[in-house]
Structure formats: structure tokens, C-alpha cells
Scaffold this active site. Structure first.
Site, PDB file in Angstrom:
ATOM      1  N   LYS A  84       0.816  -1.185   0.000  1.00 42.63           N
ATOM      2  CA  LYS A  84       0.000   0.000   0.000  1.00 42.63           C
ATOM      3  C   LYS A  84       0.871   1.264   0.000  1.00 42.63           C
ATOM      4  O   LYS A  84       0.382   2.360  -0.206  1.00 42.63           O
ATOM      5  CB  LYS A  84      -0.886   0.049   1.269  1.00 42.63           C
ATOM      6  CG  LYS A  84      -1.763  -1.161   1.457  1.00 42.63           C
ATOM      7  CD  LYS A  84      -2.370  -1.086   2.883  1.00 42.63           C
ATOM      8  CE  LYS A  84      -2.884  -2.453   3.277  1.00 42.63           C
ATOM      9  NZ  LYS A  84      -3.184  -2.523   4.711  1.00 42.63           N
ATOM     10  N   PHE A 133      14.394   4.946   9.998  1.00 44.40           N
ATOM     11  CA  PHE A 133      13.053   4.427   9.715  1.00 44.40           C
ATOM     12  C   PHE A 133      12.097   5.601   9.604  1.00 44.40           C
ATOM     13  O   PHE A 133      11.908   6.363  10.540  1.00 44.40           O
ATOM     14  CB  PHE A 133      12.586   3.440  10.781  1.00 44.40           C
ATOM     15  CG  PHE A 133      11.397   2.664  10.313  1.00 44.40           C
ATOM     16  CD1 PHE A 133      11.547   1.574   9.459  1.00 44.40           C
ATOM     17  CD2 PHE A 133      10.106   3.061  10.660  1.00 44.40           C
ATOM     18  CE1 PHE A 133      10.445   0.886   8.979  1.00 44.40           C
ATOM     19  CE2 PHE A 133       8.994   2.372  10.181  1.00 44.40           C
ATOM     20  CZ  PHE A 133       9.169   1.278   9.346  1.00 44.40           C
ATOM     21  N   VAL A 134      11.526   5.755   8.420  1.00 39.08           N
ATOM     22  CA  VAL A 134      10.672   6.911   8.153  1.00 39.08           C
ATOM     23  C   VAL A 134       9.225   6.490   7.879  1.00 39.08           C
ATOM     24  O   VAL A 134       8.961   5.371   7.449  1.00 39.08           O
ATOM     25  CB  VAL A 134      11.205   7.735   6.955  1.00 39.08           C
ATOM     26  CG1 VAL A 134      12.523   8.413   7.295  1.00 39.08           C
ATOM     27  CG2 VAL A 134      11.364   6.867   5.708  1.00 39.08           C
ATOM     28  N   ARG A 140       0.461   6.547   7.512  1.00 47.05           N
ATOM     29  CA  ARG A 140       0.521   6.640   6.042  1.00 47.05           C
ATOM     30  C   ARG A 140      -0.004   7.972   5.522  1.00 47.05           C
ATOM     31  O   ARG A 140       0.432   8.444   4.477  1.00 47.05           O
ATOM     32  CB  ARG A 140      -0.311   5.514   5.402  1.00 47.05           C
ATOM     33  CG  ARG A 140       0.265   4.118   5.567  1.00 47.05           C
ATOM     34  CD  ARG A 140      -0.460   3.163   4.622  1.00 47.05           C
ATOM     35  NE  ARG A 140      -0.289   1.765   4.971  1.00 47.05           N
ATOM     36  CZ  ARG A 140       0.741   1.002   4.588  1.00 47.05           C
ATOM     37  NH1 ARG A 140       1.697   1.523   3.859  1.00 47.05           N
ATOM     38  NH2 ARG A 140       0.803  -0.260   4.945  1.00 47.05           N
ATOM     39  N   GLU A 144       7.296   2.501  -6.388  1.00 48.83           N
ATOM     40  CA  GLU A 144       7.497   2.076  -5.005  1.00 48.83           C
ATOM     41  C   GLU A 144       7.646   3.281  -4.086  1.00 48.83           C
ATOM     42  O   GLU A 144       8.002   4.377  -4.526  1.00 48.83           O
ATOM     43  CB  GLU A 144       8.794   1.238  -4.902  1.00 48.83           C
ATOM     44  CG  GLU A 144       8.586  -0.232  -4.621  1.00 48.83           C
ATOM     45  CD  GLU A 144       8.047  -0.573  -3.232  1.00 48.83           C
ATOM     46  OE1 GLU A 144       7.218   0.177  -2.675  1.00 48.83           O
ATOM     47  OE2 GLU A 144       8.444  -1.608  -2.700  1.00 48.83           O
ATOM     48  N   ASP A 145       7.371   3.056  -2.808  1.00 48.91           N
ATOM     49  CA  ASP A 145       7.561   4.125  -1.831  1.00 48.91           C
ATOM     50  C   ASP A 145       9.031   4.274  -1.445  1.00 48.91           C
ATOM     51  O   ASP A 145       9.568   5.373  -1.395  1.00 48.91           O
ATOM     52  CB  ASP A 145       6.687   3.892  -0.581  1.00 48.91           C
ATOM     53  CG  ASP A 145       6.828   2.488   0.007  1.00 48.91           C
ATOM     54  OD1 ASP A 145       7.552   1.641  -0.571  1.00 48.91           O
ATOM     55  OD2 ASP A 145       6.211   2.223   1.052  1.00 48.91           O
ATOM     56  N   LYS A 184      17.177   4.043   0.295  1.00 51.67           N
ATOM     57  CA  LYS A 184      18.180   3.949   1.368  1.00 51.67           C
ATOM     58  C   LYS A 184      19.315   3.066   0.855  1.00 51.67           C
ATOM     59  O   LYS A 184      19.373   1.884   1.168  1.00 51.67           O
ATOM     60  CB  LYS A 184      17.560   3.315   2.616  1.00 51.67           C
ATOM     61  CG  LYS A 184      16.497   4.147   3.297  1.00 51.67           C
ATOM     62  CD  LYS A 184      16.242   3.697   4.729  1.00 51.67           C
ATOM     63  CE  LYS A 184      15.079   2.763   4.834  1.00 51.67           C
ATOM     64  NZ  LYS A 184      14.583   2.565   6.213  1.00 51.67           N
ATOM     65  N   ASP A 223      14.845  -0.499   0.321  1.00 51.20           N
ATOM     66  CA  ASP A 223      15.656  -0.769   1.507  1.00 51.20           C
ATOM     67  C   ASP A 223      16.697  -1.832   1.132  1.00 51.20           C
ATOM     68  O   ASP A 223      17.732  -1.517   0.552  1.00 51.20           O
ATOM     69  CB  ASP A 223      14.681  -1.217   2.608  1.00 51.20           C
ATOM     70  CG  ASP A 223      15.313  -1.334   3.961  1.00 51.20           C
ATOM     71  OD1 ASP A 223      15.573  -0.306   4.585  1.00 51.20           O
ATOM     72  OD2 ASP A 223      15.554  -2.467   4.411  1.00 51.20           O
TER      73      ASP A 223
HETATM   74  P1  IMP Z   1      13.067  -4.010   0.452  1.00 52.03           P
HETATM   75  O1  IMP Z   1      12.617  -5.246  -0.259  1.00 52.03           O
HETATM   76  O2  IMP Z   1      13.911  -4.360   1.650  1.00 52.03           O
HETATM   77  O3  IMP Z   1      13.739  -3.021  -0.434  1.00 52.03           O
HETATM   78  O4  IMP Z   1      11.782  -3.411   1.115  1.00 52.03           O
HETATM   79  C1  IMP Z   1      11.096  -2.315   0.657  1.00 52.03           C
HETATM   80  C2  IMP Z   1       9.833  -2.171   1.481  1.00 52.03           C
HETATM   81  O5  IMP Z   1      10.139  -2.107   2.858  1.00 52.03           O
HETATM   82  C3  IMP Z   1       9.120  -0.868   1.182  1.00 52.03           C
HETATM   83  O6  IMP Z   1       8.144  -1.023   0.174  1.00 52.03           O
HETATM   84  C4  IMP Z   1       8.469  -0.545   2.513  1.00 52.03           C
HETATM   85  O7  IMP Z   1       7.189  -1.144   2.605  1.00 52.03           O
HETATM   86  C5  IMP Z   1       9.355  -1.157   3.539  1.00 52.03           C
HETATM   87  N1  IMP Z   1      10.259  -0.165   4.175  1.00 52.03           N
HETATM   88  C6  IMP Z   1      11.602  -0.085   4.052  1.00 52.03           C
HETATM   89  N2  IMP Z   1      12.106   0.940   4.758  1.00 52.03           N
HETATM   90  C7  IMP Z   1      11.050   1.550   5.327  1.00 52.03           C
HETATM   91  C8  IMP Z   1      10.925   2.708   6.186  1.00 52.03           C
HETATM   92  O8  IMP Z   1      11.868   3.416   6.565  1.00 52.03           O
HETATM   93  N3  IMP Z   1       9.640   3.021   6.568  1.00 52.03           N
HETATM   94  C9  IMP Z   1       8.553   2.302   6.184  1.00 52.03           C
HETATM   95  N4  IMP Z   1       8.629   1.223   5.383  1.00 52.03           N
HETATM   96  C10 IMP Z   1       9.870   0.842   4.969  1.00 52.03           C
HETATM   97 MG    MG Z   2       5.955  -1.140   0.645  1.00 51.51          MG
END
Ligand code: IMP
Ligand code: MG
Length: 179
Positions: free
Chosen positions: A42, A152-153, A165, A99-100, A131, A103
């Protein structure tokens, strides 16, 4: 400001400028193509809504839902598809995943491969936040709104246990909330 927020990292005004600039680049790059913005639920909804309004070429939208985080602030590394894209014309779609935040990079690197396997004409990625210091797999997004440090944001679509959100800015969550 919300009482659980330590400080605002990116203001509403700054986000506005970032999104407008990204929409301009996308509109230029996808001229004459079949742009399909594919939001990842979401977290991407706010960014997606703002981005699509500013794209000046014809655009279609779709959504997928994946779960990569069990709960809280740690990535589980396992990507589950909870809502899949179902289109008969996927071979004609130039998909831009929206994507938002990136990470570890696992979610997007998995989704890019998955959508190419499904036969999409092209697959690129667009993220509001990145990040890079947290990366666990080699992954670079084609469009990045803003690189941020390892914090963590929440806000602007991003959540902590489904909360925050709707905040119009990106803020750093107080550590006492998730400790
Ligand atoms: P990745 O697969 O580790 O790159 O995960 C990405 C997902 O992790 C994003 O779509 C977010 O839902 C979640 N995420 C990563 N960092 C944060 C953060 O700082 N705040 C909130 N959600 C995060
Ligand atoms: Mg996400």
C-alpha cells in the site's frame, strides 16, 4: 506535527518539487510508449496519485500487493505476491513499477524479474525514497526521488504497523515507538 514524529525529513513542499521533476523525466522518456504505472500497495498510493497527475503523456495504472515485511521495521526477505497483475496485453506494456522506498532491494529486484518473465515489453522502476546504505542485493532504480540515510521513516504512504501513512510529509519515527 504528529507527536510520534522525531523530526520532518522531507517537507510537503520539497516532495512536491521532487515528484513534479520525476513526472517530467518520465513523460519525456516514455513519449510514444505504452506507459503502465504499476503501484506496489500500500506504501506507494500517495506517491502514485501525485505522480500520475503530473505525467503529461497517456498513462494507465495497475497495482500489485506484495509482502516483504512480517511486521514492524525488519525485512523478512521473503516476497509473497498477495495481489497479482492480470492483463492479457502485458506484452504491450512498458511497465514502470512505482514504489515508496527501497531498503534491501529484494522486493524490486524480485518484481522486475517476475514481470519480465510474465512477458512485459519493458520493466523499469521508480521510487520516491531510496536507502542505498541498506542494500542486500545489487539493485539500482531507474528513477529515484530522494536518497535518505539509514533511518526508519513514515508518512507520505509509508507506515509503521499500518499507521502514519496519511501524514503529508516524510518524518523520522521516534525510536521509543518501535523499540
Ligand atoms: P526491500 O525489499 O527491503 O527493499 O523493502 C522495501 C519495502 O520495505 C518498502 O516497500 C516498505 O514497505 C518497507 N520499508 C523499508 N524501509 C522503510 C521505512 O523506513 N519506513 C517504512 N517502510 C519501509
Ligand atoms: Mg511497501
Amino acid at each position: 506535527m504528529n507527536q510520534d514524529i522525531e523530526r520532518i525529513l522531507i517537507t510537503e513542499e520539497e516532495i512536491d518539487g521532487i515528484v513534479t521533476k520525476m513526472a517530467g523525466e518520465i513523460s519525456r522518456d516514455y513519449e510514444g510508449k505504452n506507459l503502465l504505472l504499476l503501484g506496489i500497495l500500500k506504501g506507494s498510493v500517495v506517491f502514485m496519485g501525485e505522480l500520475m497527475k503530473r505525467v503529461s503523456i497517456p498513462v494507465q495504472i495497475d497495482f500489485m500487493k506484495v509482502s516483504s515485511y512480517g511486521s514492524g521495521t525488519k525485512s523478512s526477505g521473503v516476497i509473497d505476491i498477495l495481489l497479482d497483475i492480470r492483463r492479457k496485453d502485458i506484452d504491450k506494456c512498458d511497465i514502470l513499477i512505482v514504489e515508496d522506498i527501497i531498503d534491501s532491494g529484494k522486493t524490486l529486484s524480485y518484481l522486475v524479474k517476475y514481470l519480465k518473465q510474465k512477458g512485459a515489453k519493458s520493466v523499469k522502476t521508480c521510487t520516491m525514497l531510496d536507502k542505498p546504505s541498506r542494500r542486500e542485493v545489487d539493485f539500482h532504480s531507474d528513477y529515484v526521488g530522494c536518497e535518505i540515510p539509514d533511518l526508519f521513516v513514515v508518512g507520505y504512504g509509508l507506515d509503521y504497523n499500518e499507521n502514519y501513512r496519511a501524514l503529508p510529509y516524510v518524518g523520522v519515527l521516534k525510536e521509543e515507538i518501535y523499540r
